[in-house]
Scaffold this motif. Structure first.
Motif, mmCIF file in Angstrom:
data_model
loop_
_atom_site.group_PDB
_atom_site.id
_atom_site.type_symbol
_atom_site.label_atom_id
_atom_site.label_comp_id
_atom_site.label_asym_id
_atom_site.label_seq_id
_atom_site.Cartn_x
_atom_site.Cartn_y
_atom_site.Cartn_z
ATOM 1 N N ALA A 58 0.923 -1.281 -0.082
ATOM 2 C CA ALA A 58 -0.136 -0.137 0.005
ATOM 3 C C ALA A 58 0.635 1.204 -0.043
ATOM 4 C CB ALA A 58 -0.937 -0.215 1.153
ATOM 5 N N ILE A 59 2.159 1.304 0.386
ATOM 6 C CA ILE A 59 3.015 2.273 0.491
ATOM 7 C C ILE A 59 3.226 2.812 -0.903
ATOM 8 C CG2 ILE A 59 5.143 3.329 1.437
ATOM 9 C CD1 ILE A 59 4.839 1.750 3.928
ATOM 10 N N PRO A 60 3.532 2.135 -1.730
ATOM 11 C CA PRO A 60 4.060 2.685 -2.981
ATOM 12 C C PRO A 60 2.941 3.197 -3.656
ATOM 13 C CG PRO A 60 5.056 0.533 -2.815
ATOM 14 C CD PRO A 60 4.273 0.797 -1.552
ATOM 15 N N ALA A 61 1.738 2.393 -3.627
ATOM 16 C CA ALA A 61 0.524 2.879 -4.129
ATOM 17 C C ALA A 61 0.016 4.230 -3.657
ATOM 18 C CB ALA A 61 -0.667 1.943 -3.895
ATOM 19 N N ALA A 62 0.116 4.665 -2.503
ATOM 20 C CA ALA A 62 -0.248 5.809 -2.083
ATOM 21 C C ALA A 62 0.725 6.916 -2.398
ATOM 22 C CB ALA A 62 -0.371 5.723 -0.468
ATOM 23 N N ARG A 63 2.231 6.640 -2.661
ATOM 24 C CA ARG A 63 3.073 7.740 -2.947
ATOM 25 C C ARG A 63 3.059 8.048 -4.407
ATOM 26 N NH1 ARG A 63 8.747 5.858 -0.372
ATOM 27 N NH2 ARG A 63 8.243 6.142 1.926
ATOM 28 N N ARG A 64 2.293 7.073 -5.284
ATOM 29 C CA ARG A 64 2.319 7.579 -6.428
ATOM 30 C C ARG A 64 1.031 8.434 -7.136
ATOM 31 N NH1 ARG A 64 4.002 1.826 -9.666
ATOM 32 N NH2 ARG A 64 6.067 1.670 -8.733
ATOM 33 N N GLY A 65 0.197 8.425 -6.067
ATOM 34 C CA GLY A 65 -0.811 9.164 -6.183
ATOM 35 C C GLY A 65 -1.838 9.838 -5.905
#
Length: 65
Positions: A58-65
């Motif tokens: 979930a962390i990379p998904a939240a950072r991208r967008g």
């Protein structure tokens, strides 16, 4: 791809968290599918691993967008 990682991370976080709560409090399992992902006898470690894996997805998904 971002949405897929976010949804998968969310489901794993909820599944791991509910599995830990059910394991510790002796209650009803909200997400029954996670019992097929965790080997018998290693429930606490398996649910914690699902929770950590969900957060890591979930962390990379939240950072991208």
């Amino acid at each position: 791809m971002k949405n897929l990682l976010g949804y998968l991370g969310f489901v794993l976080i909820l599944g791991g968290g509910s599995g830990l709560l059910a394991d510790r409090l002796g209650g009803f399992r909200l997400f029954g599918f996670v019992r097929f992902l965790v080997p018998d006898g290693h429930e606490t470690v398996g649910y914690a691993a699902l929770l950590v894996l969900g957060v890591l997805l979930a962390i990379p998904a939240a950072r991208r967008g």
